[in-house]
Write a protein that holds these residues in place. Structure first.
Motif, PDB file in Angstrom:
ATOM      1  N   LEU A  23      80.674 -46.537  12.574  1.00 30.79           N
ATOM      2  CA  LEU A  23      81.320 -45.692  11.560  1.00 30.79           C
ATOM      3  C   LEU A  23      82.731 -45.259  11.959  1.00 30.79           C
ATOM      4  CD1 LEU A  23      78.334 -43.427  10.470  1.00 30.79           C
ATOM      5  CD2 LEU A  23      79.350 -45.335   9.225  1.00 30.79           C
ATOM      6  N   ILE A  24      83.369 -45.980  12.851  1.00 27.90           N
ATOM      7  CA  ILE A  24      84.727 -45.634  13.280  1.00 27.90           C
ATOM      8  C   ILE A  24      85.650 -45.562  12.071  1.00 27.90           C
ATOM      9  CG2 ILE A  24      86.752 -46.489  14.537  1.00 27.90           C
ATOM     10  CD1 ILE A  24      84.800 -47.576  16.637  1.00 27.90           C
ATOM     11  N   GLY A  25      86.383 -44.458  11.967  1.00 28.66           N
ATOM     12  CA  GLY A  25      87.333 -44.257  10.881  1.00 28.66           C
ATOM     13  C   GLY A  25      86.723 -43.705   9.602  1.00 28.66           C
ATOM     14  N   LYS A  26      85.418 -43.537   9.568  1.00 29.03           N
ATOM     15  CA  LYS A  26      84.737 -43.025   8.372  1.00 29.03           C
ATOM     16  C   LYS A  26      84.538 -41.511   8.474  1.00 29.03           C
ATOM     17  CE  LYS A  26      84.009 -47.216   6.877  1.00 29.03           C
ATOM     18  NZ  LYS A  26      84.810 -47.805   5.882  1.00 29.03           N
ATOM     19  N   GLN A  27      84.233 -40.906   7.332  1.00 25.16           N
ATOM     20  CA  GLN A  27      83.951 -39.470   7.266  1.00 25.16           C
ATOM     21  C   GLN A  27      82.442 -39.249   7.289  1.00 25.16           C
ATOM     22  OE1 GLN A  27      85.883 -36.521   6.244  1.00 25.16           O
ATOM     23  NE2 GLN A  27      87.792 -37.537   6.727  1.00 25.16           N
ATOM     24  N   VAL A  28      81.985 -38.293   8.091  1.00 25.78           N
ATOM     25  CA  VAL A  28      80.589 -37.875   8.081  1.00 25.78           C
ATOM     26  C   VAL A  28      80.543 -36.381   7.783  1.00 25.78           C
ATOM     27  CG1 VAL A  28      79.772 -39.678   9.656  1.00 25.78           C
ATOM     28  CG2 VAL A  28      80.532 -37.494  10.578  1.00 25.78           C
ATOM     29  N   ALA A  29      79.386 -35.910   7.358  1.00 29.69           N
ATOM     30  CA  ALA A  29      79.222 -34.497   7.028  1.00 29.69           C
ATOM     31  C   ALA A  29      78.059 -33.926   7.816  1.00 29.69           C
ATOM     32  CB  ALA A  29      78.957 -34.333   5.536  1.00 29.69           C
ATOM     33  N   ALA A  30      78.148 -32.624   8.127  1.00 30.88           N
ATOM     34  CA  ALA A  30      77.075 -31.915   8.830  1.00 30.88           C
ATOM     35  C   ALA A  30      76.612 -30.750   7.971  1.00 30.88           C
ATOM     36  CB  ALA A  30      77.562 -31.421  10.183  1.00 30.88           C
ATOM     37  N   GLU A  31      75.290 -30.566   7.917  1.00 33.07           N
ATOM     38  CA  GLU A  31      74.678 -29.485   7.148  1.00 33.07           C
ATOM     39  C   GLU A  31      73.825 -28.654   8.094  1.00 33.07           C
ATOM     40  OE1 GLU A  31      71.503 -30.775   4.582  1.00 33.07           O
ATOM     41  OE2 GLU A  31      71.933 -29.135   3.192  1.00 33.07           O
ATOM     42  N   GLU A  32      74.071 -27.346   8.133  1.00 33.98           N
ATOM     43  CA  GLU A  32      73.328 -26.466   9.037  1.00 33.98           C
ATOM     44  C   GLU A  32      71.938 -26.183   8.487  1.00 33.98           C
ATOM     45  OE1 GLU A  32      73.925 -22.426  11.617  1.00 33.98           O
ATOM     46  OE2 GLU A  32      75.105 -22.670   9.801  1.00 33.98           O
ATOM     47  N   LEU A  33      70.936 -26.320   9.361  1.00 33.57           N
ATOM     48  CA  LEU A  33      69.564 -25.998   8.996  1.00 33.57           C
ATOM     49  C   LEU A  33      69.177 -24.599   9.462  1.00 33.57           C
ATOM     50  CD1 LEU A  33      67.740 -29.336   9.848  1.00 33.57           C
ATOM     51  CD2 LEU A  33      68.438 -28.488   7.615  1.00 33.57           C
ATOM     52  N   GLY A  34      69.887 -24.074  10.433  1.00 31.53           N
ATOM     53  CA  GLY A  34      69.596 -22.768  11.010  1.00 31.53           C
ATOM     54  C   GLY A  34      69.322 -22.892  12.501  1.00 31.53           C
ATOM     55  N   ASN A  35      69.496 -21.809  13.228  1.00 26.92           N
ATOM     56  CA  ASN A  35      69.266 -21.762  14.679  1.00 26.92           C
ATOM     57  C   ASN A  35      70.061 -22.807  15.452  1.00 26.92           C
ATOM     58  OD1 ASN A  35      67.483 -19.616  14.449  1.00 26.92           O
ATOM     59  ND2 ASN A  35      65.733 -20.977  14.168  1.00 26.92           N
ATOM     60  N   GLY A  36      71.233 -23.173  14.969  1.00 28.08           N
ATOM     61  CA  GLY A  36      72.086 -24.122  15.663  1.00 28.08           C
ATOM     62  C   GLY A  36      71.729 -25.579  15.467  1.00 28.08           C
ATOM     63  N   ILE A  37      70.795 -25.886  14.565  1.00 22.84           N
ATOM     64  CA  ILE A  37      70.403 -27.269  14.278  1.00 22.84           C
ATOM     65  C   ILE A  37      71.216 -27.761  13.090  1.00 22.84           C
ATOM     66  CG2 ILE A  37      68.524 -28.831  13.667  1.00 22.84           C
ATOM     67  CD1 ILE A  37      68.066 -27.497  16.338  1.00 22.84           C
ATOM     68  N   TRP A  38      71.816 -28.946  13.236  1.00 25.61           N
ATOM     69  CA  TRP A  38      72.654 -29.543  12.192  1.00 25.61           C
ATOM     70  C   TRP A  38      72.150 -30.932  11.851  1.00 25.61           C
ATOM     71  CZ3 TRP A  38      76.974 -27.144  10.017  1.00 25.61           C
ATOM     72  CH2 TRP A  38      77.317 -25.920  10.593  1.00 25.61           C
ATOM     73  N   ARG A  39      72.145 -31.276  10.554  1.00 29.55           N
ATOM     74  CA  ARG A  39      71.835 -32.624  10.079  1.00 29.55           C
ATOM     75  C   ARG A  39      73.152 -33.321   9.778  1.00 29.55           C
ATOM     76  NH1 ARG A  39      67.384 -32.381   5.393  1.00 29.55           N
ATOM     77  NH2 ARG A  39      69.168 -31.518   4.323  1.00 29.55           N
ATOM     78  N   VAL A  40      73.249 -34.600  10.129  1.00 37.63           N
ATOM     79  CA  VAL A  40      74.483 -35.358   9.932  1.00 37.63           C
ATOM     80  C   VAL A  40      74.220 -36.492   8.945  1.00 37.63           C
ATOM     81  CG1 VAL A  40      76.291 -36.709  11.062  1.00 37.63           C
ATOM     82  CG2 VAL A  40      75.255 -34.779  12.251  1.00 37.63           C
ATOM     83  N   PHE A  41      75.157 -36.645   7.993  1.00 40.86           N
ATOM     84  CA  PHE A  41      75.052 -37.646   6.942  1.00 40.86           C
ATOM     85  C   PHE A  41      76.312 -38.487   6.869  1.00 40.86           C
ATOM     86  CE2 PHE A  41      72.333 -34.212   5.542  1.00 40.86           C
ATOM     87  CZ  PHE A  41      71.234 -34.862   5.020  1.00 40.86           C
ATOM     88  N   TYR A  42      76.152 -39.746   6.484  1.00 39.83           N
ATOM     89  CA  TYR A  42      77.264 -40.582   6.050  1.00 39.83           C
ATOM     90  C   TYR A  42      76.964 -40.931   4.603  1.00 39.83           C
ATOM     91  CZ  TYR A  42      80.264 -44.560   5.234  1.00 39.83           C
ATOM     92  OH  TYR A  42      81.191 -45.415   4.693  1.00 39.83           O
ATOM     93  N   ARG A  43      77.807 -40.456   3.692  1.00 38.82           N
ATOM     94  CA  ARG A  43      77.556 -40.547   2.252  1.00 38.82           C
ATOM     95  C   ARG A  43      76.204 -39.904   1.972  1.00 38.82           C
ATOM     96  NH1 ARG A  43      80.212 -46.089   0.000  1.00 38.82           N
ATOM     97  NH2 ARG A  43      82.244 -45.749   0.932  1.00 38.82           N
ATOM     98  N   ASN A  44      75.226 -40.654   1.477  1.00 40.48           N
ATOM     99  CA  ASN A  44      73.911 -40.062   1.229  1.00 40.48           C
ATOM    100  C   ASN A  44      72.877 -40.538   2.246  1.00 40.48           C
ATOM    101  OD1 ASN A  44      73.756 -42.672   0.347  1.00 40.48           O
ATOM    102  ND2 ASN A  44      72.556 -42.218  -1.485  1.00 40.48           N
ATOM    103  N   VAL A  45      73.325 -41.117   3.360  1.00 44.44           N
ATOM    104  CA  VAL A  45      72.431 -41.646   4.381  1.00 44.44           C
ATOM    105  C   VAL A  45      72.310 -40.633   5.527  1.00 44.44           C
ATOM    106  CG1 VAL A  45      72.047 -43.511   6.032  1.00 44.44           C
ATOM    107  CG2 VAL A  45      73.068 -44.005   3.809  1.00 44.44           C
ATOM    108  N   PHE A  46      71.085 -40.221   5.800  1.00 45.11           N
ATOM    109  CA  PHE A  46      70.822 -39.306   6.906  1.00 45.11           C
ATOM    110  C   PHE A  46      70.942 -40.064   8.221  1.00 45.11           C
ATOM    111  CE2 PHE A  46      67.516 -37.766   9.847  1.00 45.11           C
ATOM    112  CZ  PHE A  46      68.091 -36.554  10.165  1.00 45.11           C
ATOM    113  N   LEU A  47      71.764 -39.548   9.154  1.00 43.40           N
ATOM    114  CA  LEU A  47      71.978 -40.212  10.439  1.00 43.40           C
ATOM    115  C   LEU A  47      71.160 -39.601  11.568  1.00 43.40           C
ATOM    116  CD1 LEU A  47      75.858 -40.607  10.303  1.00 43.40           C
ATOM    117  CD2 LEU A  47      74.122 -42.331   9.776  1.00 43.40           C
ATOM    118  N   GLY A  48      70.989 -38.284  11.561  1.00 39.50           N
ATOM    119  CA  GLY A  48      70.233 -37.640  12.629  1.00 39.50           C
ATOM    120  C   GLY A  48      70.571 -36.169  12.750  1.00 39.50           C
ATOM    121  N   TYR A  49      70.014 -35.555  13.798  1.00 43.70           N
ATOM    122  CA  TYR A  49      70.193 -34.131  14.073  1.00 43.70           C
ATOM    123  C   TYR A  49      70.952 -33.941  15.370  1.00 43.70           C
ATOM    124  CZ  TYR A  49      66.145 -33.521  10.955  1.00 43.70           C
ATOM    125  OH  TYR A  49      65.281 -33.537   9.904  1.00 43.70           O
TER     126      TYR A  49
END
Length: 69
Positions: A23-49
């Motif tokens: 994913l070099i050069g691409k944009q990813v997004a992070a969504e906070e779940l709480g307690n310092g845990i974040w989910r990471v997405f590329y477009r609508n694809v879940f990548l991990g925590y």
């Protein structure tokens, strides 16, 4: 967040989280779940925590994980 040439994103201007070199050069997004845990997405694809607390205690690059346990 932009994925850099080494496949990582900069988190809070100091820490690094390794995403993937595919994913070099691409944009990813992070969504906070709480307690310092974040989910990471590329477009609508879940990548991990990642746990923000682990990043701060290690002070080095952290990889995404696909499970929380």
């Amino acid at each position: 967040m932009n994925v850099t040439m080494n496949g990582s994103v900069r988190w809070k201007s100091y820490y690094w989280v390794y995403i993937t070199r595919g994913l070099i050069g691409k944009q990813v997004a992070a969504e906070e779940l709480g307690n310092g845990i974040w989910r990471v997405f590329y477009r609508n694809v879940f990548l991990g925590y990642f746990n923000e607390k682990d990043i701060r205690s290690k002070e080095k690059t952290t990889r995404l994980s696909t499970n929380l346990v």
